[in-house]
Design an enzyme around this catalytic site. Sequence first.
Site, PDB file in Angstrom:
ATOM      1  N   HIS A  62      48.279  43.373  25.981  1.00  0.00           N
ATOM      2  CA  HIS A  62      49.321  44.219  27.319  1.00  0.00           C
ATOM      3  C   HIS A  62      48.596  43.884  28.527  1.00  0.00           C
ATOM      4  CE1 HIS A  62      51.113  45.462  23.652  1.00  0.00           C
ATOM      5  NE2 HIS A  62      49.409  46.579  23.225  1.00  0.00           N
TER       6      HIS A  62
ATOM      7  N   SER B 176      49.143  26.410  52.258  1.00  0.00           N
ATOM      8  CA  SER B 176      49.882  26.773  52.657  1.00  0.00           C
ATOM      9  C   SER B 176      50.138  26.297  53.476  1.00  0.00           C
ATOM     10  CB  SER B 176      50.285  28.157  52.227  1.00  0.00           C
ATOM     11  OG  SER B 176      51.272  28.665  53.470  1.00  0.00           O
TER      12      SER B 176
ATOM     13  N   LYS C 229      46.057  31.307  52.874  1.00  0.00           N
ATOM     14  CA  LYS C 229      46.346  31.020  51.110  1.00  0.00           C
ATOM     15  C   LYS C 229      45.400  29.958  51.158  1.00  0.00           C
ATOM     16  CE  LYS C 229      48.923  32.222  48.690  1.00  0.00           C
ATOM     17  NZ  LYS C 229      50.626  31.950  49.156  1.00  0.00           N
TER      18      LYS C 229
ATOM     19  N   GLU D 283      48.494  26.285  38.303  1.00  0.00           N
ATOM     20  CA  GLU D 283      50.222  26.510  38.243  1.00  0.00           C
ATOM     21  C   GLU D 283      50.471  25.058  37.081  1.00  0.00           C
ATOM     22  OE1 GLU D 283      50.082  27.561  42.108  1.00  0.00           O
ATOM     23  OE2 GLU D 283      52.208  28.622  41.317  1.00  0.00           O
TER      24      GLU D 283
END
Length: 445
Positions: free
Chosen positions: A164, A285, A291, A298
């Site tokens: 979970h 970024s 970043k 992704e």
Amino acid sequence: MTQDTKDTNNKMWGGRFETAPSDIMQKINASIDVDYRLWRQDIAGSKAHCEMLVEQDIITVEEGAAITQGLDLVASEIEEGKFEFKVELEDIHMNIESRLKDLIGDVAGKLHTARSRNDQVATDFKLWVRWACEEQSAKIEILQNLLEDLSDKYDDFIMPGFTHLQVAQPVTLGMHLDAYRHMLERDRTRFVDCHNRLNKSPLGACALSGTGFDTDREMTAHALGFDGAMENTMDAVSARDFAVEFLFCSAQCGLNLSRLAEEIILWATPQFGFMTLSDEWSTGSSIMPQKKNPDAAELVRAKTGRLNGNLVQLMTVMKALPLAYNKDMQEDKFSVFESFDTLDLCLKAMTGMLDSATFNKEAMHNAAESGYATATEIADWLVRNLNMPFRDAHYVTGRIVKMAEEKGCRLDELGLADMQGIETRITDDIYEYLNCEKAVESRRK
Ligand code: ARG
């Protein structure tokens, strides 16, 4: 690709037609922009067919030699980028045959004796998918080998195992990565199975019912590396389950990669801090200088959308299609090529990303220690040492965890008196079991 729309009254099938097809008809009918990728297989299939026609005395040795040489010439033109693919010639089969005629004259027309584009395309496509299965399984194996190396390297990196996405029990990074190696083994062998199941030749089935010429279908089958000829000619020209299966194999493998990608994305966050991706496999970024984004992971996660979509696309095309060949089936190639390219990229990206990543032993260890990951050890201790039924032990342990939570400390930071306040018979050797390394060791079989 040129588009000569006006003058073509198609030489391949235009005998009964007065006028050339309209521009839009030509556009919807053509598949050359997609199926040009079958050129190697088309040449190989034609050469095998030609050899068989000679062997069976259907064409002469001289005719066969002219056709074979011509096909080799066409192949080198394509290889060298000199071949002009023409939309008005519809597909790869007619483009190649037309060029063969330019090169060797009318004898080129004899190649299509005892053959149809229906068995031709099914053969070409099977040869291509067979090759693609070999390619994908080889690339999966490269990733598996890397995972095996990493599993050995990180065999003693303790980390929390999750259920979970909540800390469950301590595991090692090696064990976690090894799970993916096993998942990929099923993905790899799925491609091998697909390869083996599809390996029967449709060639010689002709349009749908075979041919009156005395052909030798086993000969062409073996020349092309098939295990034999497909037995039912109607099935041979209309089956595309091999392509659907390939799309499923691709989607399933992509799905497994997306799970690993998701974990990489989580692990690379400052909140987890379990791993750091190399600069080579991250992006920045344009507005937030701090970043470092896991874009490749992704995108591997997102590409599953295409892989799943492609599977559904072809299943939808094939659903309820009557026997035998239908032009609908021309829509079978785009998704297969697209899934091949997509998975190819995902496998390479995943391999590169993992190969250059670094893992943070301390962060993983701390996360395992602070997440009550050894609570099951307490329950097991109570069962073993106090002969408590597991359900009661589970309850007592729950109370101990709750106390640790209230005190804001780890399980091994609780005092013996605190634990004895819940269960008087607990002794201090229980602390030995609250150590994550020990918990992991006790489970290695
Ligand atoms: N380009 C066609 C395809 O991919 C080849 C077969 C055409 N057959 C036909 N009967 N029109 O399906």
